[in-house]
Design a protein around this motif. Sequence first.
Motif, short mmCIF file in Angstrom:
data_model
loop_
_atom_site.label_atom_id
_atom_site.label_comp_id
_atom_site.label_asym_id
_atom_site.label_seq_id
_atom_site.Cartn_x
_atom_site.Cartn_y
_atom_site.Cartn_z
N ASP A 1 0.81 -1.22 0.00
CA ASP A 1 0.00 0.00 0.00
C ASP A 1 0.84 1.28 0.00
O ASP A 1 0.60 2.19 -0.78
CB ASP A 1 -0.92 0.08 1.22
N LYS A 2 1.82 1.36 0.90
CA LYS A 2 2.62 2.58 1.02
C LYS A 2 3.38 2.87 -0.26
O LYS A 2 3.51 4.01 -0.68
CB LYS A 2 3.58 2.48 2.19
N LEU A 3 3.89 1.82 -0.90
CA LEU A 3 4.61 1.99 -2.15
C LEU A 3 3.69 2.52 -3.24
O LEU A 3 4.01 3.47 -3.95
CB LEU A 3 5.24 0.66 -2.57
N TRP A 4 2.51 1.92 -3.35
CA TRP A 4 1.54 2.36 -4.35
C TRP A 4 1.12 3.81 -4.12
O TRP A 4 1.05 4.60 -5.05
CB TRP A 4 0.29 1.48 -4.30
N ILE A 5 0.79 4.12 -2.87
CA ILE A 5 0.29 5.46 -2.55
C ILE A 5 1.35 6.53 -2.84
O ILE A 5 1.05 7.55 -3.46
CB ILE A 5 -0.20 5.53 -1.09
N LYS A 6 2.58 6.29 -2.41
CA LYS A 6 3.65 7.27 -2.66
C LYS A 6 3.86 7.46 -4.15
O LYS A 6 3.99 8.59 -4.63
CB LYS A 6 4.96 6.81 -2.01
N HIS A 7 3.91 6.37 -4.89
CA HIS A 7 4.13 6.46 -6.32
C HIS A 7 2.95 7.14 -7.02
O HIS A 7 3.14 8.03 -7.85
CB HIS A 7 4.38 5.07 -6.91
N ARG A 8 1.75 6.73 -6.66
CA ARG A 8 0.55 7.34 -7.25
C ARG A 8 0.53 8.84 -6.99
O ARG A 8 0.30 9.64 -7.90
CB ARG A 8 -0.70 6.69 -6.66
N ASN A 9 0.78 9.24 -5.75
CA ASN A 9 0.74 10.66 -5.40
C ASN A 9 1.81 11.45 -6.13
O ASN A 9 1.59 12.60 -6.54
CB ASN A 9 0.86 10.86 -3.89
N ALA B 1 -8.83 8.51 -13.47
CA ALA B 1 -7.70 7.63 -13.78
C ALA B 1 -7.24 6.84 -12.56
O ALA B 1 -6.84 5.69 -12.69
CB ALA B 1 -6.54 8.45 -14.36
N TYR B 2 -7.27 7.47 -11.39
CA TYR B 2 -6.76 6.82 -10.18
C TYR B 2 -7.87 6.32 -9.25
O TYR B 2 -7.59 5.89 -8.14
CB TYR B 2 -5.83 7.78 -9.42
N ILE C 1 -7.84 14.24 -4.93
CA ILE C 1 -6.80 14.74 -5.85
C ILE C 1 -6.33 16.12 -5.40
O ILE C 1 -5.13 16.39 -5.33
CB ILE C 1 -7.32 14.80 -7.31
N THR C 2 -7.26 16.98 -5.05
CA THR C 2 -6.93 18.33 -4.58
C THR C 2 -6.06 18.26 -3.32
O THR C 2 -5.07 18.99 -3.20
CB THR C 2 -8.22 19.14 -4.31
N ASN C 3 -6.42 17.39 -2.40
CA ASN C 3 -5.63 17.24 -1.17
C ASN C 3 -4.23 16.71 -1.46
O ASN C 3 -3.25 17.17 -0.86
CB ASN C 3 -6.35 16.33 -0.17
N ILE C 4 -4.12 15.75 -2.36
CA ILE C 4 -2.81 15.20 -2.72
C ILE C 4 -1.95 16.29 -3.36
O ILE C 4 -0.77 16.43 -3.05
CB ILE C 4 -2.97 14.00 -3.68
N ARG C 5 -2.55 17.09 -4.24
CA ARG C 5 -1.82 18.19 -4.87
C ARG C 5 -1.37 19.20 -3.84
O ARG C 5 -0.25 19.70 -3.90
CB ARG C 5 -2.69 18.86 -5.93
N ARG C 6 -2.23 19.51 -2.88
CA ARG C 6 -1.90 20.48 -1.84
C ARG C 6 -0.73 19.96 -0.99
O ARG C 6 0.19 20.70 -0.68
CB ARG C 6 -3.11 20.76 -0.95
#
Length: 134
Positions: A82-90, A108-109, A116-121
């Motif tokens: 999970d952590k690997l996927w999340i870091k890479h996805r973000n 897409a994700y 998405i807005t929170n990840i970008r922030r």
Amino acid sequence: MDDFDLSPELLATLPPVLRAVVRALGYGRAQEWLRQWGGLLINLPKHHTRALGLTDDELQRLRAELAPHLDSNDRFSVPKIDKLWIKHRNSLINANKDWQSASHQARAYHLTVRQITNIRREGECDDRQMSLFD
């Protein structure tokens, strides 16, 4: 190793055991291996065995990278993917934010526009923090 490896910056953000697995196996192979073994406490043998699905070379690299994390019985807790996927996805979301809309990325994700807005922030905050230390 792998055609596709994580950037050194992204690799540095991973927990130590996960970082060791990715360094030893490369990103793609680590994904495959963690999908099967993630979440388990395993004994990492000294000599090649087919039980873990690793080649002899992969096993030796993994033992070398994980040496500081092995207990006295050569065991370690395999991190979940999970952590690997999340870091890479973000990191992909932030890298492509200038040319992909939040709606496009949400589809897409399989996330919401708000996520998405929170990840970008969060990515912008990380960028600001990195520039403070440059």
